[in-house]
Motif scaffolding. Structure first.
Motif, mmCIF file in Angstrom:
data_model
loop_
_atom_site.group_PDB
_atom_site.id
_atom_site.type_symbol
_atom_site.label_atom_id
_atom_site.label_comp_id
_atom_site.label_asym_id
_atom_site.label_seq_id
_atom_site.Cartn_x
_atom_site.Cartn_y
_atom_site.Cartn_z
ATOM 1 N N ARG A 9 44.404 31.204 27.779
ATOM 2 C CA ARG A 9 44.158 32.271 28.932
ATOM 3 C C ARG A 9 43.173 33.035 28.286
ATOM 4 O O ARG A 9 43.335 33.672 27.493
ATOM 5 C CB ARG A 9 45.441 32.799 29.512
ATOM 6 C CG ARG A 9 45.152 33.761 30.707
ATOM 7 C CD ARG A 9 46.432 34.316 31.018
ATOM 8 N NE ARG A 9 47.650 33.590 31.381
ATOM 9 C CZ ARG A 9 48.857 33.653 31.026
ATOM 10 N NH1 ARG A 9 49.253 34.189 30.006
ATOM 11 N NH2 ARG A 9 49.738 32.751 31.552
ATOM 12 N N CYS A 10 41.952 33.208 29.014
ATOM 13 C CA CYS A 10 40.491 33.831 28.379
ATOM 14 C C CYS A 10 41.199 35.386 28.621
ATOM 15 O O CYS A 10 41.650 35.728 29.882
ATOM 16 C CB CYS A 10 39.418 33.568 29.278
ATOM 17 S SG CYS A 10 38.054 34.573 28.422
ATOM 18 N N CYS A 11 41.021 36.421 27.598
ATOM 19 C CA CYS A 11 41.452 37.677 27.996
ATOM 20 C C CYS A 11 40.561 38.542 28.794
ATOM 21 O O CYS A 11 40.879 39.417 29.361
ATOM 22 C CB CYS A 11 40.930 38.450 26.567
ATOM 23 S SG CYS A 11 39.457 38.419 25.675
ATOM 24 N N ARG B 58 40.118 39.407 22.524
ATOM 25 C CA ARG B 58 40.674 38.585 21.708
ATOM 26 C C ARG B 58 41.697 37.894 22.535
ATOM 27 O O ARG B 58 42.446 38.357 23.204
ATOM 28 C CB ARG B 58 41.042 39.025 20.462
ATOM 29 C CG ARG B 58 41.738 40.248 20.369
ATOM 30 C CD ARG B 58 42.527 40.405 19.064
ATOM 31 N NE ARG B 58 41.358 40.346 17.918
ATOM 32 C CZ ARG B 58 41.403 39.409 16.802
ATOM 33 N NH1 ARG B 58 42.297 38.251 16.897
ATOM 34 N NH2 ARG B 58 40.474 39.406 16.064
ATOM 35 N N VAL B 59 42.056 36.746 22.114
ATOM 36 C CA VAL B 59 43.407 36.142 22.563
ATOM 37 C C VAL B 59 44.220 35.984 21.498
ATOM 38 O O VAL B 59 43.755 36.058 20.349
ATOM 39 C CB VAL B 59 42.873 34.763 23.306
ATOM 40 C CG1 VAL B 59 41.992 34.867 24.517
ATOM 41 C CG2 VAL B 59 42.422 33.924 22.083
ATOM 42 N N ARG B 60 45.646 35.966 22.032
ATOM 43 C CA ARG B 60 46.520 35.775 21.036
ATOM 44 C C ARG B 60 46.583 34.456 20.075
ATOM 45 O O ARG B 60 46.107 33.346 20.639
ATOM 46 C CB ARG B 60 47.975 36.006 21.753
ATOM 47 C CG ARG B 60 48.922 36.058 20.910
ATOM 48 C CD ARG B 60 50.322 36.375 21.937
ATOM 49 N NE ARG B 60 51.445 36.232 21.321
ATOM 50 C CZ ARG B 60 52.689 35.744 21.726
ATOM 51 N NH1 ARG B 60 52.871 35.965 23.118
ATOM 52 N NH2 ARG B 60 53.619 35.789 20.943
ATOM 53 N N ARG C 69 46.129 29.842 39.060
ATOM 54 C CA ARG C 69 47.265 29.405 38.562
ATOM 55 C C ARG C 69 47.719 30.307 37.389
ATOM 56 O O ARG C 69 48.827 30.416 36.918
ATOM 57 C CB ARG C 69 47.015 27.858 38.269
ATOM 58 C CG ARG C 69 47.278 27.133 39.261
ATOM 59 C CD ARG C 69 47.533 25.592 39.056
ATOM 60 N NE ARG C 69 46.466 24.972 38.335
ATOM 61 C CZ ARG C 69 45.305 24.310 38.615
ATOM 62 N NH1 ARG C 69 45.104 24.118 40.081
ATOM 63 N NH2 ARG C 69 44.358 23.975 37.989
ATOM 64 N N SER C 70 46.532 30.268 36.297
ATOM 65 C CA SER C 70 46.915 30.960 35.016
ATOM 66 C C SER C 70 47.242 32.551 35.206
ATOM 67 O O SER C 70 48.267 32.914 34.596
ATOM 68 C CB SER C 70 45.495 30.786 34.127
ATOM 69 O OG SER C 70 45.609 31.959 33.107
ATOM 70 N N LEU C 71 46.777 33.024 36.261
ATOM 71 C CA LEU C 71 47.160 34.592 36.487
ATOM 72 C C LEU C 71 48.494 34.487 36.928
ATOM 73 O O LEU C 71 49.214 35.650 36.745
ATOM 74 C CB LEU C 71 46.179 35.271 37.335
ATOM 75 C CG LEU C 71 44.831 35.530 36.857
ATOM 76 C CD1 LEU C 71 43.716 36.172 37.638
ATOM 77 C CD2 LEU C 71 44.871 36.452 35.537
ATOM 78 N N SER C 72 48.715 33.676 37.940
ATOM 79 C CA SER C 72 50.267 33.587 38.652
ATOM 80 C C SER C 72 51.352 33.796 37.568
ATOM 81 O O SER C 72 52.491 34.026 37.760
ATOM 82 C CB SER C 72 50.307 32.541 39.804
ATOM 83 O OG SER C 72 50.433 31.155 39.196
ATOM 84 N N LEU C 73 50.871 32.684 36.563
ATOM 85 C CA LEU C 73 51.980 32.578 35.354
ATOM 86 C C LEU C 73 52.185 33.996 34.595
ATOM 87 O O LEU C 73 53.104 34.032 33.632
ATOM 88 C CB LEU C 73 51.636 31.552 34.446
ATOM 89 C CG LEU C 73 51.635 30.123 34.923
ATOM 90 C CD1 LEU C 73 51.208 29.193 34.223
ATOM 91 C CD2 LEU C 73 53.141 29.787 35.342
ATOM 92 N N ALA C 74 51.283 34.855 34.921
ATOM 93 C CA ALA C 74 51.256 35.927 33.938
ATOM 94 C C ALA C 74 51.096 37.278 34.728
ATOM 95 O O ALA C 74 49.919 37.898 34.753
ATOM 96 C CB ALA C 74 50.157 35.912 32.718
ATOM 97 N N PHE D 104 49.438 40.210 33.178
ATOM 98 C CA PHE D 104 48.145 39.953 32.540
ATOM 99 C C PHE D 104 46.949 41.220 32.694
ATOM 100 O O PHE D 104 46.845 41.676 33.900
ATOM 101 C CB PHE D 104 47.559 38.746 33.116
ATOM 102 C CG PHE D 104 46.145 38.579 32.273
ATOM 103 C CD1 PHE D 104 45.852 38.203 31.021
ATOM 104 C CD2 PHE D 104 45.098 38.788 33.115
ATOM 105 C CE1 PHE D 104 44.915 37.904 30.255
ATOM 106 C CE2 PHE D 104 43.620 38.405 32.247
ATOM 107 C CZ PHE D 104 43.768 38.068 31.240
ATOM 108 N N LYS D 105 46.449 42.047 31.820
ATOM 109 C CA LYS D 105 45.641 42.933 31.804
ATOM 110 C C LYS D 105 44.257 42.105 31.613
ATOM 111 O O LYS D 105 43.979 41.904 30.391
ATOM 112 C CB LYS D 105 45.905 43.797 30.949
ATOM 113 C CG LYS D 105 47.215 44.738 31.133
ATOM 114 C CD LYS D 105 47.099 45.514 32.564
ATOM 115 C CE LYS D 105 48.376 46.117 32.730
ATOM 116 N NZ LYS D 105 49.057 46.166 34.080
#
Lengths: 354, 354, 354
Positions: free
Chosen positions: B47-49, B94-96, C305-310, C313-314
């Protein structure tokens, strides 16, 4: 939120075969039904008390059913009578049973307190297996709350709009208000339409010399049982005064059983006492009813979708809603009574679907 | 709610190819895995930061991966090393990353504190790539919580019911209770069945003169790793005393990795040390295991559906549940410890699936 | 949470035919649109006030629409003017109406206070039906929140990555920062790229002697309207100083209309003022835009989709996000103002999608 202490129709008798396992969810509870060696019905909660696997994917063993996950065997009383590799079976190892009564082709189930399950409370549907009457078995599954279907069955005004070519007849027909009488557990609808045209389905089964007198008289009672005396006779022959010679008569039997809050089992048949030697007449009547009910399902399902998008929607009541409002009031009051009896203080009264 | 500080199996090594981008969700976190030019594994949060687009639909560039939404490029340390049209790259871009170790065909990942990711804690699965053993790679995706599968792997009583023709053998087999020993991080199951019939899968690969002595000895440890020493020898040859001449032996390796609260990755293989020059034997053993696991998946998925309809369901514990109850207790305790260590006061302890 | 007092694009004019019933959900509200006998638009809430059935499955009767459940008839003002079997129609029997204006091929709707629906506030999209310009009608349905699409329309940096062969041109193109000016209700983007290569779609419609000067100047304003002046001219011909001889010009018109919190209607057209006698050029331009927008939809849907899982997320803001950050700020402020004006004390300000 459903009424518990009442008889619901769970199935047509032939749905539960001699040696099968039949599962159906009733008021949110999965129920396994089967027959013992004598053909007597057994109804168990369809969920093993051990780890929750459904018993309906298990195996019949004599009058018992064995869970095919870990092999627990339950007898018709719900008691676990065998548990492989288990020295002692704990007494709490049992599944819930439900009173069931098979009567006139329908299997009735009691989801509430078994002590109160009095078979004398079961409505009479004798026409479903009476030798002088004929009908076919009907079942429709609805993806809507059962009260929306109850609404539909308690108003006549939708007939010409939803059923213009099936049940509706002319649009004038909708302008005659039915007589609505309150019953302790429901509503009685009486409607006589004199000198009117016979509807489409009636013309399919008989030639009519002219206009007809037509009646629909039905009780719609808890939890959602509709028993109808309907028919038509040549206009002026005195049907309203009791002369039913020359009439065609029906005894419609319908039952709504909630599956979940948003789905419903709908059982129905439309027994008739004429042309009973002609199966094609019975089939034609049945098909007319099915066609009409499919029309109902289309509009009610659209209504449910629309309402689900607007949880705060307030219906504008009209006078044509007298009967359905009365029935919803009876339902709400009964649920409230059950909650109070359960000592469920603080639990808010049941709310009808908006 | 999952254990964080533990090694989970993330993939079979060949799932992450030399130049591809492989994405898999582990304990609710989407993880991108790929290999650098030297073949070393990289694991980044997928997931891109910047705006949250998945990197796995991006592009490999050397040892880096570029997000194909706005073009940010990340190196194997997770640092953004290029951002088009951006004068300065902020340090928080950065990503984890996750510690990953490739060992004996499995890729292990650590979802918790990287400081604590000690490779010495990885269980030994040497049989997966040992020249004297053979197996095929197994993977099944389950739509159930991983603890329901753990339950299944920790009881023998289901074998004759779920696997009557594959693993189960005779129903007598279920009546022998395994010996259950507690381990600090799990359970050890020891089971010897003497003078019993060889099961179906064993008969496929060898002729047996008569009855066999059969054993299953396995550790099932956190987070959900099953390592089994099993096999059978002609009855009376002294296998229980250590003589394994004439035996067929297996070293089953299985790993449960939660994908989400309601889905699980299941990795498995069943190495054997006999007939290793005959691929059709390896294939037959593998297929027997797959067939049995498909049977497990059917019943466990039915169980999950049933439980999801009854959130208040209380399982009735039986003595056959000793091992799985112990494992669930170990899981719950570990999660509780991690929560306390995180200073998460007020957070309630993990609750096992009812 | 959406802005209410603003004009949204509800449909292309031809979507609402002379005698049909057209239903579309706008900001969570189902809206029925149809035309009266004079062709004037009517917009009613698509939900009968009586029992909630959708009017769009009803029937046109002159300038009225009849609900085909119980037969209530509504006129263009939303008033119930007929109710079969009902002696008196209660005054509250009406459905909500919405101001609608048809202008330059688009149907604009006002979901807020009708008193404030000033048609003078509607943006000018004259190129959609101007005789000197040509375009085709575009519509895409997105399963994402509209702000993620607004983000996409407010950054150039994604062009070379998402659209390498369609809009993107060379990757150098992304390194030129656009000029961002704040507007009271949005953002103005100005971007001149001098001496650059013509992009793929432009090469399809014209031969270019060499490099071009290329511009994109657009306003992106509430609620989500993009009006673009773009084009290119031979490099050095002075396009930036106003000489557009030899140029090809576009006036892109795009509108985002929230359907629900997680879905969006996207209306667009790309009028051009060259080769207008050649329909294949118009078709080619349109297809290029559609191809590019499909690329956008792929990545934005993956992002959603990616954001809906997190949910926590910031996003890490970069300088390339200046324009979209400004627009999100304008949206959030406007929603907050509307809430305060509604006296909705205690209601928290709208939160943009993380």
């Amino acid at each position: 939120m459903f009424i518990k202490n009442t008889w619901y129709v769970a199935a047509w008798d032939q749905e539960v075969s001699a040696d099968g396992l039949f599962s159906r969810t009733i008021t949110g509870v999965p129920v396994l039904m089967y027959r013992d060696g004598a053909g007597r019905l057994v109804a168990l909660e369809d969920r093993c008390c051990h780890r929750g696997a459904p018993l309906s994917v298990g195996r019949r063993e004599g009058d018992c059913v064995r869970c095919m996950y870990h092999g627990l065997k339950f007898d018709p009383s719900g008691a676990c009578v065998e548990a492989p590799a288990q020295a002692r079976i704990p007494p709490q190892a049992r599944v819930r049973t439900f009173p069931v009564v098979e009567r006139h082709r329908w299997i009735w189930i009691w989801m509430g307190d078994p002590e109160r399950a009095d078979p004398a409370l079961i409505p009479d549907t004798q026409w479903l297996d009476h030798p002088d009457w004929r009908s076919l078995d009907g079942y429709i599954h609805y993806d809507v709350n059962y009260l929306l279907i109850a609404d539909n069955l308690l108003d006549f005004s939708h007939l010409p709009f939803v059923h213009p070519t099936t049940l509706g007849g002319s649009e004038d027909y909708a302008s005659v208000s039915p007589k609505v009488d309150r019953l302790p557990d429901g509503v009685r609808i009486t409607r006589w339409t004199l000198n009117t045209e016979a509807p489409a389905f009636a013309k399919k089964v008989r030639e009519w010399p002219g206009l007809v007198d037509r009646w629909n008289i039905y009780n719609f009672t808890l939890p959602g049982i509709l028993l109808m005396d309907s028919g038509m006779a040549p206009a002026g022959d005195g049907a309203q005064e009791g002369n039913r010679a020359g009439a065609i008569e029906f005894r419609g039997c319908q039952a709504l059983t909630p599956e979940t809050e948003t789905s419903t089992h709908y059982f129905f048949a439309h027994p008739h006492n004429f042309s009973i030697e002609r199966p094609e007449v019975t089939a034609s009547i049945h098909q007319s009813v099915v066609d009409a009910f499919d029309e109902d399902r289309d509009i009610i399902t659209a209504q449910q979708r629309s309402l689900s998008l607007a949880p705060d929607f307030k219906m504008v009541p009209l006078s044509i809603d007298a009967a359905l409002s009365q029935f919803r009031w009876v339902v709400a009051r009964r649920i409230e009574e059950e909650q109070q009896a359960a000592g469920a203080s603080g639990v808010r009264p049941a709310q009808a679907v908006a």
